[in-house]
Design a protein around this motif. Structure first.
Motif, PDB file in Angstrom:
ATOM      1  N   THR A 114      79.420   3.825 -48.458  1.00  0.00           N
ATOM      2  CA  THR A 114      78.340   2.961 -48.480  1.00  0.00           C
ATOM      3  C   THR A 114      78.092   1.903 -46.653  1.00  0.00           C
ATOM      4  N   GLY A 115      76.935   1.822 -46.571  1.00  0.00           N
ATOM      5  CA  GLY A 115      77.046   1.140 -45.608  1.00  0.00           C
ATOM      6  C   GLY A 115      75.059   0.566 -44.916  1.00  0.00           C
ATOM      7  N   TYR A 116      75.305  -0.178 -44.213  1.00  0.00           N
ATOM      8  CA  TYR A 116      73.832  -0.358 -44.632  1.00  0.00           C
ATOM      9  C   TYR A 116      73.167   0.487 -43.356  1.00  0.00           C
ATOM     10  N   GLY A 117      72.120   0.929 -44.020  1.00  0.00           N
ATOM     11  CA  GLY A 117      70.702   1.720 -42.980  1.00  0.00           C
ATOM     12  C   GLY A 117      70.128   1.024 -41.814  1.00  0.00           C
ATOM     13  N   ASP A 118      69.712   0.829 -40.848  1.00  0.00           N
ATOM     14  CA  ASP A 118      68.598   0.852 -39.942  1.00  0.00           C
ATOM     15  C   ASP A 118      67.574   0.419 -40.672  1.00  0.00           C
ATOM     16  N   ASP A 119      67.105   1.525 -41.737  1.00  0.00           N
ATOM     17  CA  ASP A 119      65.919   1.424 -42.063  1.00  0.00           C
ATOM     18  C   ASP A 119      65.739   0.536 -44.211  1.00  0.00           C
ATOM     19  N   GLY A 120      67.403  -0.182 -44.145  1.00  0.00           N
ATOM     20  CA  GLY A 120      67.137  -0.951 -45.154  1.00  0.00           C
ATOM     21  C   GLY A 120      67.377  -0.292 -46.370  1.00  0.00           C
ATOM     22  N   THR A 121      67.807   0.639 -46.204  1.00  0.00           N
ATOM     23  CA  THR A 121      68.479   1.605 -47.195  1.00  0.00           C
ATOM     24  C   THR A 121      69.199   1.900 -47.027  1.00  0.00           C
ATOM     25  N   ILE A 122      70.776   2.083 -48.205  1.00  0.00           N
ATOM     26  CA  ILE A 122      72.375   2.444 -47.842  1.00  0.00           C
ATOM     27  C   ILE A 122      72.854   4.192 -47.128  1.00  0.00           C
ATOM     28  N   TRP A 123      73.117   3.956 -46.666  1.00  0.00           N
ATOM     29  CA  TRP A 123      73.650   5.459 -45.901  1.00  0.00           C
ATOM     30  C   TRP A 123      74.885   5.875 -46.332  1.00  0.00           C
ATOM     31  N   GLY A 124      74.952   6.676 -45.779  1.00  0.00           N
ATOM     32  CA  GLY A 124      76.686   7.452 -46.496  1.00  0.00           C
ATOM     33  C   GLY A 124      76.215   8.962 -45.939  1.00  0.00           C
ATOM     34  N   GLY A 125      75.250   9.817 -45.146  1.00  0.00           N
ATOM     35  CA  GLY A 125      76.043  11.482 -46.325  1.00  0.00           C
ATOM     36  C   GLY A 125      74.838  11.294 -44.256  1.00  0.00           C
ATOM     37  N   VAL A 185      79.918 -13.006 -42.027  1.00  0.00           N
ATOM     38  CA  VAL A 185      79.952 -13.379 -41.161  1.00  0.00           C
ATOM     39  C   VAL A 185      79.299 -14.159 -41.235  1.00  0.00           C
ATOM     40  N   LYS A 186      78.115 -14.634 -42.024  1.00  0.00           N
ATOM     41  CA  LYS A 186      77.440 -15.796 -41.646  1.00  0.00           C
ATOM     42  C   LYS A 186      78.220 -17.314 -41.350  1.00  0.00           C
ATOM     43  N   GLN A 187      79.890 -17.291 -41.498  1.00  0.00           N
ATOM     44  CA  GLN A 187      80.675 -18.647 -40.860  1.00  0.00           C
ATOM     45  C   GLN A 187      80.747 -18.622 -39.531  1.00  0.00           C
ATOM     46  N   PHE A 188      80.044 -17.511 -38.651  1.00  0.00           N
ATOM     47  CA  PHE A 188      79.607 -16.896 -37.263  1.00  0.00           C
ATOM     48  C   PHE A 188      78.292 -17.273 -36.264  1.00  0.00           C
ATOM     49  N   LYS A 189      77.596 -17.898 -37.534  1.00  0.00           N
ATOM     50  CA  LYS A 189      76.348 -18.486 -37.413  1.00  0.00           C
ATOM     51  C   LYS A 189      75.858 -19.658 -35.990  1.00  0.00           C
ATOM     52  N   ALA A 190      76.836 -20.223 -36.162  1.00  0.00           N
ATOM     53  CA  ALA A 190      77.473 -21.084 -34.672  1.00  0.00           C
ATOM     54  C   ALA A 190      76.928 -20.784 -33.304  1.00  0.00           C
ATOM     55  N   TYR A 191      77.706 -18.913 -33.472  1.00  0.00           N
ATOM     56  CA  TYR A 191      78.225 -18.065 -32.321  1.00  0.00           C
ATOM     57  C   TYR A 191      76.553 -16.915 -31.483  1.00  0.00           C
ATOM     58  N   LYS A 192      76.826 -16.602 -30.791  1.00  0.00           N
ATOM     59  CA  LYS A 192      75.944 -15.486 -30.103  1.00  0.00           C
ATOM     60  C   LYS A 192      76.517 -14.745 -30.810  1.00  0.00           C
ATOM     61  N   THR A 193      75.771 -13.749 -31.195  1.00  0.00           N
ATOM     62  CA  THR A 193      76.072 -11.985 -32.097  1.00  0.00           C
ATOM     63  C   THR A 193      75.292 -11.003 -31.707  1.00  0.00           C
ATOM     64  N   TYR A 194      76.295  -9.917 -31.348  1.00  0.00           N
ATOM     65  CA  TYR A 194      75.151  -9.122 -31.745  1.00  0.00           C
ATOM     66  C   TYR A 194      75.210  -7.917 -33.384  1.00  0.00           C
ATOM     67  N   LYS A 195      74.564  -7.095 -33.655  1.00  0.00           N
ATOM     68  CA  LYS A 195      74.735  -6.945 -34.840  1.00  0.00           C
ATOM     69  C   LYS A 195      75.087  -5.673 -34.243  1.00  0.00           C
ATOM     70  N   ILE A 196      75.720  -3.745 -35.233  1.00  0.00           N
ATOM     71  CA  ILE A 196      75.514  -2.976 -34.741  1.00  0.00           C
ATOM     72  C   ILE A 196      75.427  -1.649 -36.178  1.00  0.00           C
ATOM     73  N   SER A 197      74.941  -0.462 -35.837  1.00  0.00           N
ATOM     74  CA  SER A 197      74.648  -0.340 -37.470  1.00  0.00           C
ATOM     75  C   SER A 197      75.931  -0.049 -37.875  1.00  0.00           C
ATOM     76  N   HIS A 198      76.258   0.183 -39.109  1.00  0.00           N
ATOM     77  CA  HIS A 198      77.610   0.660 -39.572  1.00  0.00           C
ATOM     78  C   HIS A 198      78.166   1.904 -39.440  1.00  0.00           C
ATOM     79  N   HIS A 199      76.882   2.882 -38.924  1.00  0.00           N
ATOM     80  CA  HIS A 199      77.656   4.108 -39.487  1.00  0.00           C
ATOM     81  C   HIS A 199      77.646   4.564 -38.113  1.00  0.00           C
TER      82      HIS A 199
END
Length: 732
Positions: A505-516, A466-480
């Motif tokens: 495994t997936g990065y949660g909105d609260d910074g913990t690891i979500w998956g259930g 993802v860091k390879q695209f830091k020159a672009y405008k980005t929009y982030k979406i939660s994994h789950h």
């Protein structure tokens, strides 16, 4: 003044599939004058006719579509046309490029008949093909899909092939990979130094001899090399596992035909149809007997039928079943170049079968299973992706790239009202796979002359790609939430639904690891209304199942109940791990990790060798005749799974697995009844066939992704579906 007629603009899968010859044939039958040609959007047709004849033409076209063709959009316009005197197939026209590139398909029935016909000029020719089958994506360099833009440009057609290639009524009309023994693509069997040992049919004969002797061969297929050995030679299998350092992960098998496959697995009508389809994926099947060195500890095997004439020719000399696993290093992408094969896999194979035609774009074998009579794809690559979807709405003029997940990556491009879904790429933790990601992305950028206005990505802060695209405008979406949106997109659901999003495994909105997770939402927004209880991870090594088991035991303070399990672990090790556990800030709600912890206890597994290993073990031990279930309690938005862990500690395997799986099914059904909305299931846990079959037996009404994998391969599609919804609603 020019006469009136009609212009037809057709997009979809209409290039390189025998579409223009069909147009020519129908126009000739109806005695219509005009022309047809490929352009960068698809196919354009001009007809000198009235509306009645036009409608007759369109009706015949839709009824007689070639096997690989698909019409996404057909627009007809009354216009002035040339005073045509006949109907012709004109040369391709260059224009802004949006035409789809088809994937590679298995040998069609007509070519197969010719392959086995001693009277046919292409009898036993390993590259027999026509417009209804064979390579596309693997050989293309640029659009339009003409021979000069493929790796076939190196091969001069003989007069015989040229005559078929130029005949509009021949099914090899403009079949770009066409060749025959007079203008052949040469095949060579080589040793590990690249020295040729045999060529042509002698190469296949020697290849079979080596296989019978227990040797391991690298064989160049449609999209890359396979490592092959005799699947019934125990010493060869053990040697391959040792060399590849692959102790438990199942090997895919290649059979000559359906009869051979039926000797190994239970195959119903739907599974047989899928195995023999133009897709020819690896199909997960129930094994008829234990195949310990092929699929250790489990009762499922993955089988594909020989899908190229090259493989069929090998089976002319080799009587048996072949292991056909991707030639790669663990975690890396499939190898498709000779020099890389010799460099990276030195010492793993003994000989290799190579051919002269270059592979431009590699691809893995697709994987599928049948659920309730429907095909569920677990990996979408050969014969499926690139996948092109034309959208009905035209709300966005931007070009957008959705990067997708770090694991099982596929990316999605939105351009000129189309979605382009890449083939399966793999796990981007590997630098090799990242190189493949960027190489494939560059191919699409150059082919369609793309510049991206927006990059969609995961919320995880540390994904290197993802860091390879830091020159672009980005929009982030939660994994789950991306999992959730991908399922909504597949089924065209545009309302609030209840979603069970269960994975590893997936990065949660609260910074913990979500998956259930349990969501209530739509393509625009969502609310997390529930999840499995968070528990601490001892470290980030999720392959260490024993540590996961300790985590859930300590989470529920079950050390007394777990005495027998804990007795297997040295006390010093327990004490050190307990210290790490107490200080840990890694929290997860992952059902995938709970399943792994459960499996560590029930099956006494210290580590796993491959993803979903515990899920497959559970499927083997589930007893559908046992009416028993544990209870998953739900309070304050959290799912308590203490009873499941207690059961794992005291019950025998079948009872424990059955109780757990039934508990999951009962919980989802009971919670759904409280909301009275549609239910979607998504995430890697729902690749488990047994769990889905339990829900079906209980008459539970749900949507689960089938066409697009419910694992992390769907993340880019979900990212894109959400973002396009926001654009449509003018919220971005």
């Amino acid at each position: 003044m020019l006469p009136l007629g009609y212009k037809l603009e057709i997009s979809g899968l209409v290039q390189g599939v025998g579409f223009r010859p069909l147009i020519y044939e129908i126009a000739t039958q109806l005695k219509l004058f005009g022309e047809v040609y490929n352009d960068g959007f698809g196919v354009e047709i001009f007809l000198l006719c009235d509306e009645v004849k036009l409608n007759e033409f369109i009706e015949k076209l839709k009824v007689h579509l070639p096997p690989l063709a698909r019409i996404d959009r057909l627009k007809s316009t009354l216009t002035r046309v040339k005073p045509y005197k006949d109907f012709v197939i004109s040369n391709s026209k260059q224009s802004p490029k949006t035409a789809p590139i088809l994937s590679d398909f298995s040998l069609c029935l007509k070519c197969k008949e010719e392959f086995y016909n001693p009277q046919n000029p292409r009898f036993l020719y390993p590259f027999i093909t026509c417009t209804h089958c064979g390579p596309r994506f693997s050989i293309i360099k640029a659009l339009p899909y003409d021979r000069k833009n493929t790796s076939m440009s190196e091969f001069l057609m003989c007069d015989f092939c040229q005559s078929e290639y130029e005949n509009p009524l021949n099914r090899r009309f403009h079949a770009q990979p066409i060749s025959c023994p007079h203008c052949e693509i040469k095949v060579n069997l080589k040793d590990t130094k690249g020295q040729i040992l045999a060529s042509k049919n002698k190469a296949f004969e020697l290849c079979a001899k080596f296989l019978k002797e227990g040797k391991i061969l690298a064989v160049k297929g449609m999209g890359g090399f396979h490592l092959m050995c005799d699947a019934l030679n125990l010493s060869a299998l053990k040697e391959l596992r040792a060399r590849k350092r692959r102790p438990k992960k199942p090997f895919a098998l290649m059979c000559k035909d359906i009869k051979q496959a039926q000797n190994l697995a239970f195959i119903d009508e739907d599974e047989a149809k899928l195995l023999q389809s133009p897709l020819s994926p690896i199909v997960l099947l129930k094994a008829k007997q234990e195949l310990e060195c092929i699929a250790p500890d489990i009762d499922k095997i993955g089988i594909m039928l020989a899908y190229t004439p090259l493989h069929l020719l090998l089976f002319e000399y080799f009587e048996g079943v072949l292991v056909a696993t991707s030639a790669n290093l663990s975690g890396e992408s499939i190898i498709f170049k000779e020099d890389v094969l010799l460099q990276k896999l030195k010492g793993i194979f003994d000989f290799y079968l190579d051919y002269e035609r270059e592979i431009i774009n590699p691809s893995d074998d697709s994987i599928a299973q049948i659920i309730g009579g429907k095909t569920m794809f677990l990996r979408t690559s050969r014969a499926l992706n690139p996948c092109y979807i034309e959208l009905d709405e035209r709300d966005c003029k931007q070009s957008i790239l959705a990067l997708g997940a770090e694991l099982k990556n596929e990316f999605v491009i939105y351009h000129q009202n189309k979605l382009i879904i890449s083939p399966y790429i793999g796990d981007l933790k590997s630098l090799d796979t990242q190189e493949r990601f960027f190489s494939l992305l560059d191919f699409f950028k150059q082919t369609y002359e793309l510049e991206f206005d927006m990059i969609l990505c995961d919320k995880h802060p540390h994904f290197s790609y993802v860091k390879q695209f830091k020159a672009y405008k980005t929009y982030k979406i939660s994994h789950h939430y991306a999992h959730f949106c991908a399922a909504l997109f597949e089924f065209g659901v545009d309302e609030k639904v209840l979603g069970f999003i269960f994975d590893g495994t997936g990065y949660g909105d609260d910074g913990t690891i979500w998956g259930g997770e349990i969501f209530l939402g739509d393509l625009k927004e969502y609310e997390r209304i529930g999840h499995f209880e968070n528990f601490k991870l001892i470290n980030s090594d999720i392959k260490n199942l024993q540590n996961l088991a300790l985590s859930v035991i300590w989470h529920y303070d079950l050390e007394n109940e777990a005495k027998d399990f804990l007795a297997q672990i040295p006390q010093i090790k327990q004490n050190n791990l307990k210290k790490i556990y107490c200080k840990s800030t890694l929290l997860t709600s992952s059902l995938g990790r709970i399943i792994d912890a459960f499996g560590a206890i029930v099956f006494n597994q210290e580590k796993i060798s491959y993803e979903a290993q515990i899920g497959l073990l559970c499927e083997k031990f589930y007893d559908k005749n046992l009416d028993f279930s544990y209870e998953l309690s739900f309070q304050n938005g959290q799912i308590n799974f203490k009873e499941v862990i207690l059961g794992a500690l005291k019950d025998e395997k079948s009872r424990a697995v059955t109780g757990f799986f039934n508990a999951l099914a009962n919980f989802m059904i009971e919670l759904s009844e409280a909301y009275q909305v549609k239910v979607i299931l998504s995430g890697g846990v729902f690749q488990n066939k047994t769990l889905l079959e339990i829900l079906k037996r209980k008459k539970f009404d749900f949507f689960v992704p089938l066409k697009f994998p419910c694992n992390d391969s769907q993340i880019a599609l979900g990212q894109m579906a959400h973002f396009l919804k926001l654009i449509k609603m003018s919220e971005i």
